[in-house]
Design a protein around this motif. Sequence first.
Motif, PDB file in Angstrom:
ATOM      1  N   HIS A  48       0.839  -1.207   0.000  1.00  0.00           N
ATOM      2  CA  HIS A  48       0.000   0.000   0.000  1.00  0.00           C
ATOM      3  C   HIS A  48       0.871   1.253   0.000  1.00  0.00           C
ATOM      4  N   LEU A  49       1.935   1.242   0.797  1.00  0.00           N
ATOM      5  CA  LEU A  49       2.837   2.401   0.827  1.00  0.00           C
ATOM      6  C   LEU A  49       3.486   2.621  -0.533  1.00  0.00           C
ATOM      7  N   ARG A  50       3.957   1.542  -1.152  1.00  0.00           N
ATOM      8  CA  ARG A  50       4.588   1.659  -2.470  1.00  0.00           C
ATOM      9  C   ARG A  50       3.612   2.187  -3.513  1.00  0.00           C
ATOM     10  N   ASN A  51       2.336   1.841  -3.346  1.00  0.00           N
ATOM     11  CA  ASN A  51       1.310   2.274  -4.299  1.00  0.00           C
ATOM     12  C   ASN A  51       0.755   3.651  -3.971  1.00  0.00           C
ATOM     13  N   GLY A  52       1.251   4.252  -2.892  1.00  0.00           N
ATOM     14  CA  GLY A  52       0.777   5.575  -2.511  1.00  0.00           C
ATOM     15  C   GLY A  52      -0.506   5.578  -1.702  1.00  0.00           C
ATOM     16  N   ASN A  53      -0.926   4.417  -1.231  1.00  0.00           N
ATOM     17  CA  ASN A  53      -2.146   4.310  -0.420  1.00  0.00           C
ATOM     18  C   ASN A  53      -1.795   4.352   1.062  1.00  0.00           C
ATOM     19  N   LYS A  54      -1.292   5.490   1.495  1.00  0.00           N
ATOM     20  CA  LYS A  54      -0.795   5.658   2.854  1.00  0.00           C
ATOM     21  C   LYS A  54      -1.863   5.342   3.901  1.00  0.00           C
ATOM     22  N   HIS A  55      -3.085   5.794   3.680  1.00  0.00           N
ATOM     23  CA  HIS A  55      -4.137   5.587   4.674  1.00  0.00           C
ATOM     24  C   HIS A  55      -4.487   4.106   4.827  1.00  0.00           C
ATOM     25  N   LYS A  56      -4.483   3.362   3.743  1.00  0.00           N
ATOM     26  CA  LYS A  56      -4.747   1.921   3.827  1.00  0.00           C
ATOM     27  C   LYS A  56      -3.630   1.223   4.593  1.00  0.00           C
ATOM     28  N   GLU A  83       6.947   5.101   9.504  1.00  0.00           N
ATOM     29  CA  GLU A  83       7.304   5.466   8.131  1.00  0.00           C
ATOM     30  C   GLU A  83       6.072   5.942   7.365  1.00  0.00           C
ATOM     31  N   ALA A  84       4.975   5.233   7.539  1.00  0.00           N
ATOM     32  CA  ALA A  84       3.739   5.591   6.820  1.00  0.00           C
ATOM     33  C   ALA A  84       3.208   6.948   7.270  1.00  0.00           C
TER      34      ALA A  84
END
Length: 87
Positions: A48-56, A83-84
């Motif tokens: 999710h972090l790599r995909n830019g979905n920080k909230h998920k 990190e997120a």
Amino acid sequence: VLIEEYEVQLDEEKGSVASAGKGSTPAPSEAEQEVLFIQSRLQVAAQHLRNGNKHKAIDVLEDLTLSYPKHPLQAEIKRLLEEAKKE
């Protein structure tokens, strides 16, 4: 939603393990299954972090923090959560 999908996949895997028959590797213990589950959730959060979905990612990591507060993988969970939240 993630839990429901995981349960469906787990049920399918149980069926394939049951049909594997003799000669298959023994099923992992409950503790081993817990570690595998947490590691897979960590991988989901990292993706999710790599995909830019920080909230998920934060949702997944906070759920792990609440569900397994004393687990040895908490250090990794907290590191990824920090990190997120920085990004």
